[in-house]
Design an enzyme around this catalytic site. Structure first.
Site, PDB file in Angstrom:
ATOM      1  N   SER A  89      38.374  31.851  38.476  1.00  0.00           N
ATOM      2  CA  SER A  89      39.261  32.895  37.938  1.00  0.00           C
ATOM      3  C   SER A  89      38.945  34.284  38.492  1.00  0.00           C
ATOM      4  O   SER A  89      37.802  34.601  38.813  1.00  0.00           O
ATOM      5  CB  SER A  89      39.139  32.960  36.416  1.00  0.00           C
ATOM      6  OG  SER A  89      39.445  31.723  35.847  1.00  0.00           O
ATOM      7  N   GLU A  90      39.995  35.096  38.556  1.00  0.00           N
ATOM      8  CA  GLU A  90      39.865  36.505  38.947  1.00  0.00           C
ATOM      9  C   GLU A  90      40.677  37.337  37.960  1.00  0.00           C
ATOM     10  O   GLU A  90      41.497  36.778  37.214  1.00  0.00           O
ATOM     11  CB  GLU A  90      40.409  36.714  40.368  1.00  0.00           C
ATOM     12  CG  GLU A  90      39.590  35.981  41.403  1.00  0.00           C
ATOM     13  CD  GLU A  90      40.055  36.232  42.831  1.00  0.00           C
ATOM     14  OE1 GLU A  90      41.012  37.025  43.018  1.00  0.00           O
ATOM     15  OE2 GLU A  90      39.455  35.635  43.725  1.00  0.00           O
ATOM     16  N   PRO A  91      40.493  38.660  37.995  1.00  0.00           N
ATOM     17  CA  PRO A  91      41.263  39.484  37.048  1.00  0.00           C
ATOM     18  C   PRO A  91      42.770  39.217  37.138  1.00  0.00           C
ATOM     19  O   PRO A  91      43.461  39.216  36.131  1.00  0.00           O
ATOM     20  CB  PRO A  91      40.920  40.919  37.478  1.00  0.00           C
ATOM     21  CG  PRO A  91      39.546  40.806  38.083  1.00  0.00           C
ATOM     22  CD  PRO A  91      39.502  39.461  38.750  1.00  0.00           C
ATOM     23  N   TRP A 141      35.350  36.291  34.350  1.00  0.00           N
ATOM     24  CA  TRP A 141      35.051  35.224  33.390  1.00  0.00           C
ATOM     25  C   TRP A 141      34.042  34.212  33.922  1.00  0.00           C
ATOM     26  O   TRP A 141      34.243  33.012  33.744  1.00  0.00           O
ATOM     27  CB  TRP A 141      36.317  34.439  33.033  1.00  0.00           C
ATOM     28  CG  TRP A 141      37.466  35.216  32.496  1.00  0.00           C
ATOM     29  CD1 TRP A 141      38.630  35.490  33.145  1.00  0.00           C
ATOM     30  CD2 TRP A 141      37.604  35.788  31.195  1.00  0.00           C
ATOM     31  NE1 TRP A 141      39.476  36.189  32.332  1.00  0.00           N
ATOM     32  CE2 TRP A 141      38.863  36.385  31.130  1.00  0.00           C
ATOM     33  CE3 TRP A 141      36.757  35.847  30.082  1.00  0.00           C
ATOM     34  CZ2 TRP A 141      39.319  37.036  30.006  1.00  0.00           C
ATOM     35  CZ3 TRP A 141      37.202  36.500  28.958  1.00  0.00           C
ATOM     36  CH2 TRP A 141      38.470  37.086  28.932  1.00  0.00           C
ATOM     37  N   THR A 183      31.265  32.120  33.442  1.00  0.00           N
ATOM     38  CA  THR A 183      30.341  31.621  32.419  1.00  0.00           C
ATOM     39  C   THR A 183      29.032  31.234  33.097  1.00  0.00           C
ATOM     40  O   THR A 183      29.043  30.602  34.154  1.00  0.00           O
ATOM     41  CB  THR A 183      30.959  30.390  31.722  1.00  0.00           C
ATOM     42  OG1 THR A 183      32.172  30.799  31.103  1.00  0.00           O
ATOM     43  CG2 THR A 183      30.019  29.821  30.667  1.00  0.00           C
ATOM     44  N   GLU A 209      39.676  26.318  30.746  1.00  0.00           N
ATOM     45  CA  GLU A 209      39.975  25.203  31.675  1.00  0.00           C
ATOM     46  C   GLU A 209      41.477  24.983  31.824  1.00  0.00           C
ATOM     47  O   GLU A 209      41.941  23.857  31.960  1.00  0.00           O
ATOM     48  CB  GLU A 209      39.346  23.876  31.209  1.00  0.00           C
ATOM     49  CG  GLU A 209      37.878  23.885  30.934  1.00  0.00           C
ATOM     50  CD  GLU A 209      37.026  24.181  32.143  1.00  0.00           C
ATOM     51  OE1 GLU A 209      37.545  24.128  33.269  1.00  0.00           O
ATOM     52  OE2 GLU A 209      35.848  24.507  31.942  1.00  0.00           O
ATOM     53  N   GLY A 210      42.231  26.074  31.805  1.00  0.00           N
ATOM     54  CA  GLY A 210      43.693  25.962  31.890  1.00  0.00           C
ATOM     55  C   GLY A 210      44.252  25.974  30.482  1.00  0.00           C
ATOM     56  O   GLY A 210      43.924  25.118  29.661  1.00  0.00           O
TER      57      GLY A 210
HETATM   58  C1  LIG Z   1      35.165  32.691  27.230  1.00  0.00           C
HETATM   59  C2  LIG Z   1      35.806  32.326  28.526  1.00  0.00           C
HETATM   60  C3  LIG Z   1      35.030  31.737  29.519  1.00  0.00           C
HETATM   61  C4  LIG Z   1      35.594  31.423  30.770  1.00  0.00           C
HETATM   62  N1  LIG Z   1      34.812  30.868  31.743  1.00  0.00           N
HETATM   63  C5  LIG Z   1      35.330  30.691  33.000  1.00  0.00           C
HETATM   64  C6  LIG Z   1      34.491  30.234  34.076  1.00  0.00           C
HETATM   65  O1  LIG Z   1      33.311  29.948  33.897  1.00  0.00           O
HETATM   66  N2  LIG Z   1      35.023  30.131  35.316  1.00  0.00           N
HETATM   67  C7  LIG Z   1      36.332  30.437  35.588  1.00  0.00           C
HETATM   68  O2  LIG Z   1      36.752  30.311  36.742  1.00  0.00           O
HETATM   69  N3  LIG Z   1      37.172  30.852  34.566  1.00  0.00           N
HETATM   70  C8  LIG Z   1      36.698  30.990  33.299  1.00  0.00           C
HETATM   71  N4  LIG Z   1      37.516  31.428  32.266  1.00  0.00           N
HETATM   72  C9  LIG Z   1      38.893  31.825  32.600  1.00  0.00           C
HETATM   73  C10 LIG Z   1      39.954  30.909  32.029  1.00  0.00           C
HETATM   74  O3  LIG Z   1      40.007  29.712  32.766  1.00  0.00           O
HETATM   75  C11 LIG Z   1      41.285  31.694  32.055  1.00  0.00           C
HETATM   76  O4  LIG Z   1      41.175  32.707  31.069  1.00  0.00           O
HETATM   77  C12 LIG Z   1      42.469  30.808  31.786  1.00  0.00           C
HETATM   78  O5  LIG Z   1      42.702  29.936  32.875  1.00  0.00           O
HETATM   79  C13 LIG Z   1      43.758  31.651  31.563  1.00  0.00           C
HETATM   80  O6  LIG Z   1      43.928  32.578  32.591  1.00  0.00           O
HETATM   81  P1  LIG Z   1      44.257  34.110  32.215  1.00  0.00           P
HETATM   82  O7  LIG Z   1      43.265  34.556  31.214  1.00  0.00           O
HETATM   83  O8  LIG Z   1      44.358  34.873  33.479  1.00  0.00           O
HETATM   84  O9  LIG Z   1      45.667  34.035  31.506  1.00  0.00           O
HETATM   85  P2  LIG Z   1      47.095  34.157  32.231  1.00  0.00           P
HETATM   86  O10 LIG Z   1      47.131  33.242  33.396  1.00  0.00           O
HETATM   87  O11 LIG Z   1      47.374  35.591  32.487  1.00  0.00           O
HETATM   88  O12 LIG Z   1      48.069  33.607  31.108  1.00  0.00           O
HETATM   89  C14 LIG Z   1      48.585  34.438  30.058  1.00  0.00           C
HETATM   90  C15 LIG Z   1      49.555  33.584  29.212  1.00  0.00           C
HETATM   91  O13 LIG Z   1      50.675  33.156  30.025  1.00  0.00           O
HETATM   92  C16 LIG Z   1      50.790  31.735  29.988  1.00  0.00           C
HETATM   93  N5  LIG Z   1      51.241  31.280  31.319  1.00  0.00           N
HETATM   94  C17 LIG Z   1      50.770  31.668  32.541  1.00  0.00           C
HETATM   95  N6  LIG Z   1      51.441  31.051  33.520  1.00  0.00           N
HETATM   96  C18 LIG Z   1      52.369  30.234  32.903  1.00  0.00           C
HETATM   97  C19 LIG Z   1      53.371  29.331  33.373  1.00  0.00           C
HETATM   98  N7  LIG Z   1      53.567  29.097  34.682  1.00  0.00           N
HETATM   99  N8  LIG Z   1      54.133  28.698  32.470  1.00  0.00           N
HETATM  100  C20 LIG Z   1      53.955  28.890  31.143  1.00  0.00           C
HETATM  101  N9  LIG Z   1      53.004  29.725  30.635  1.00  0.00           N
HETATM  102  C21 LIG Z   1      52.237  30.395  31.500  1.00  0.00           C
HETATM  103  C22 LIG Z   1      49.376  31.238  29.659  1.00  0.00           C
HETATM  104  O14 LIG Z   1      49.409  29.925  29.097  1.00  0.00           O
HETATM  105  C23 LIG Z   1      48.926  32.298  28.661  1.00  0.00           C
HETATM  106  O15 LIG Z   1      49.501  31.994  27.404  1.00  0.00           O
HETATM  107  C24 LIG Z   1      36.987  31.694  31.001  1.00  0.00           C
HETATM  108  C25 LIG Z   1      37.762  32.262  29.983  1.00  0.00           C
HETATM  109  C26 LIG Z   1      37.189  32.576  28.764  1.00  0.00           C
HETATM  110  C27 LIG Z   1      38.061  33.203  27.695  1.00  0.00           C
END
Ligand SMILES: Cc1cc2nc3c(=O)[nH]c(=O)nc-3n(C[C@H](O)[C@H](O)[C@H](O)COP(=O)(O)OP(=O)(O)OC[C@H]3O[C@@H](n4cnc5c(N)ncnc54)[C@H](O)[C@@H]3O)c2cc1C
Length: 396
Positions: free
Chosen positions: A135-137, A165, A167, A374-375
């Site tokens: 993941s990235e910002p 993010w 972990t 994890e998605g």
């Molecule tokens: C505590 C914590 C630990 C984590 N650890 C890791 C880690 O170790 N490594 C790592 O790589 N990542 C990690 N993550 C990241 C995590 O995998 C992401 O937060 C997650 O995949 C969602 O991405 P986002 O936050 O950018 O949300 P966004 O992608 O911005 O999504 C925002 C909203 O839009 C919805 N959405 C987005 N696209 C679509 C679509 N095409 N159709 C319908 N709905 C959509 C999403 O379901 C969500 O409701 C962690 C996150 C947390 C909170």
């Protein structure tokens, strides 16, 4: 330097008696060492160094790593049993081993023999902790949008960019990294010393969270790379072919999240059941009121279904069968179940469920992570639907 040809690392099916013994051992460990201190450590947001050291002693950092590399060499079913028990006691503890196991799985599945020999032994003992950094910002659900780059320069790659993010990011010695090379997205192993700075890597911003505290507050970090140099030998698989490898590993991650969710859901359910037997209103235990009985029946049914879906996905993955749909279903259903059961458990507890005196409020704060990590579950539904449509075409 091109990586040598990979020899697949097979994990054979674990004897059910051995599996039961391991899971029972972890259950006793959780009851004796984790349950008495989890709530206090979580409220204080204290890293449980003693508990993690004991987890290392039990071999929990190498559950699925083959014995030839110093791991326990057990199957995915055993692993999810271990994860359920840990999550039952304190969900944060599963975060310590989850991305570690995912990074190890990437190496086990797609690394060359040399890469396995270099990294797996210290990961198996937990001497070196692993993280997985996709993941990235601006790239969470939209993994194809990652902008962190790795530019080839002789026998090295030069990495620049910011990952979000991560972990275990600060304590990790091994980071499985997705970065953009000229061929497309590639998978790398980054070696670093634990701590906030190492060569061109710095971990910033410690993320404060609703739940999943103690273990993680110091460990879910943003990680920046500035002209950080990696040996080209740290490339996993072919350049430009990294995203499918990492997404394949995410299937293990999703099964793991499902197992965590089952652990939290079970904890919430058992607390509700015990309270329903003990708490009296209108002259009888609340468990004798039909409204509470209906809740308990639904909770137990959903819990059982979540556990069976999780086991089914793990069995398919372990057998080398396609399991995108099954891992997605297990993650989706089990995490929604954890959220539902945590809420219902709180309601069954009435006012005391809302206090910090009982762990029910912790389950309520921990459960939402499983819906997102994890998605997200929205993305999970897309994964399931796409898998179903593709299978229809492939008559799989
Ligand atoms: C505590 C914590 C630990 C984590 N650890 C890791 C880690 O170790 N490594 C790592 O790589 N990542 C990690 N993550 C990241 C995590 O995998 C992401 O937060 C997650 O995949 C969602 O991405 P986002 O936050 O950018 O949300 P966004 O992608 O911005 O999504 C925002 C909203 O839009 C919805 N959405 C987005 N696209 C679509 C679509 N095409 N159709 C319908 N709905 C959509 C999403 O379901 C969500 O409701 C962690 C996150 C947390 C909170």
């Amino acid at each position: 330097m091109a990586p040598e040809v990979s020899r697949p690392t097979a994990t054979t099916s674990t004897d059910p008696d051995v599996r039961r013994d391991i899971v029972d051992t972890v259950r006793r460990f959780v009851a004796n060492e984790v349950a008495p201190v989890a709530t206090a450590l979580e409220h204080e947001d204290t890293y449980p160094a003693d508990i993690v050291a004991q987890m290392r002693g039990l071999g929990l950092f190498g559950v699925t790593i083959p014995e030839e590399y110093g791991g326990l060499g057990l199957d995915l079913l055993t692993y999810i049993g271990v994860i359920e028990e840990l999550a039952f006691g304190w969900m944060s503890l599963t975060g310590v081993v989850n991305t570690h196991t995912m990074a190890a799985t990437l190496i086990m599945t797609h690394g060359s023999d040399d890469q396995k020999r270099r990294w797996l032994p210290t990961m198996a003992t937990g001497t070196r902790r692993g993280a997985l950094s996709l993941s990235e910002p601006d790239a969470g659900s939209d993994t194809r949008n990652i902008s962190c780059t790795a530019v080839r320069d002789g026998d090295e790659y030069v990495v620049n960019g910011t990952k979000a993010w991560v972990t275990n990011g600060e304590r990790a010695g091994i980071v499985a990294l997705a970065a953009r090379t000229e061929e497309g997205i590639s998978a790398f192993i980054v070696e670093k010393e634990p701590g906030p700075h190492f060569e061109g890597i710095s971990t910033g911003k410690h993320v404060g969270k609703l739940g999943y505290r103690g273990v993680e507050t110091v460990e879910t970090v943003e990680m920046s790379y500035t002209d950080h140099r990696l040996p080209a030998a740290n490339l996993i698989g072919e350049a430009g072919r990294g995203l499918p490898l990492i997404l394949g590993v995410l299937e293990v991650g999703r099964i793991n999240i499902a197992a965590r969710a089952v652990g939290v859901a079970r904890a919430a359910f058992e607390a509700a059941l015990a309270y329903a037997r003990q708490r009296e209103t209108f002259g009888r235990p609340i468990g004798e009121h039909q409204a509470i009985q209906l809740k308990l029946a639904d909770m137990a049914t959903h819990l059982e279904a979540a556990r069976l879906l999780t086991r089914n996905a793990a069995e398919r993955k372990a057998a080398g069968l396609r399991c995108d749909v099954e891992a997605g279903m297990a993650k989706l259903f089990a995490s929604e179940t954890a959220l539902e059961l945590a809420t219902e458990s709180m309601r069954i507890h009435g006012g005391i469920g809302y206090t910090v005196d009982l762990p029910v409020e912790r389950y309520y704060r921990d459960a939402p992570l499983m819906v997102i990590g994890e998605g997200t579950n929205e993305i999970q539904r897309l994964v399931i639907a796409r898998g179903l449509l593709a299978r229809g075409r492939d008559t799989d």
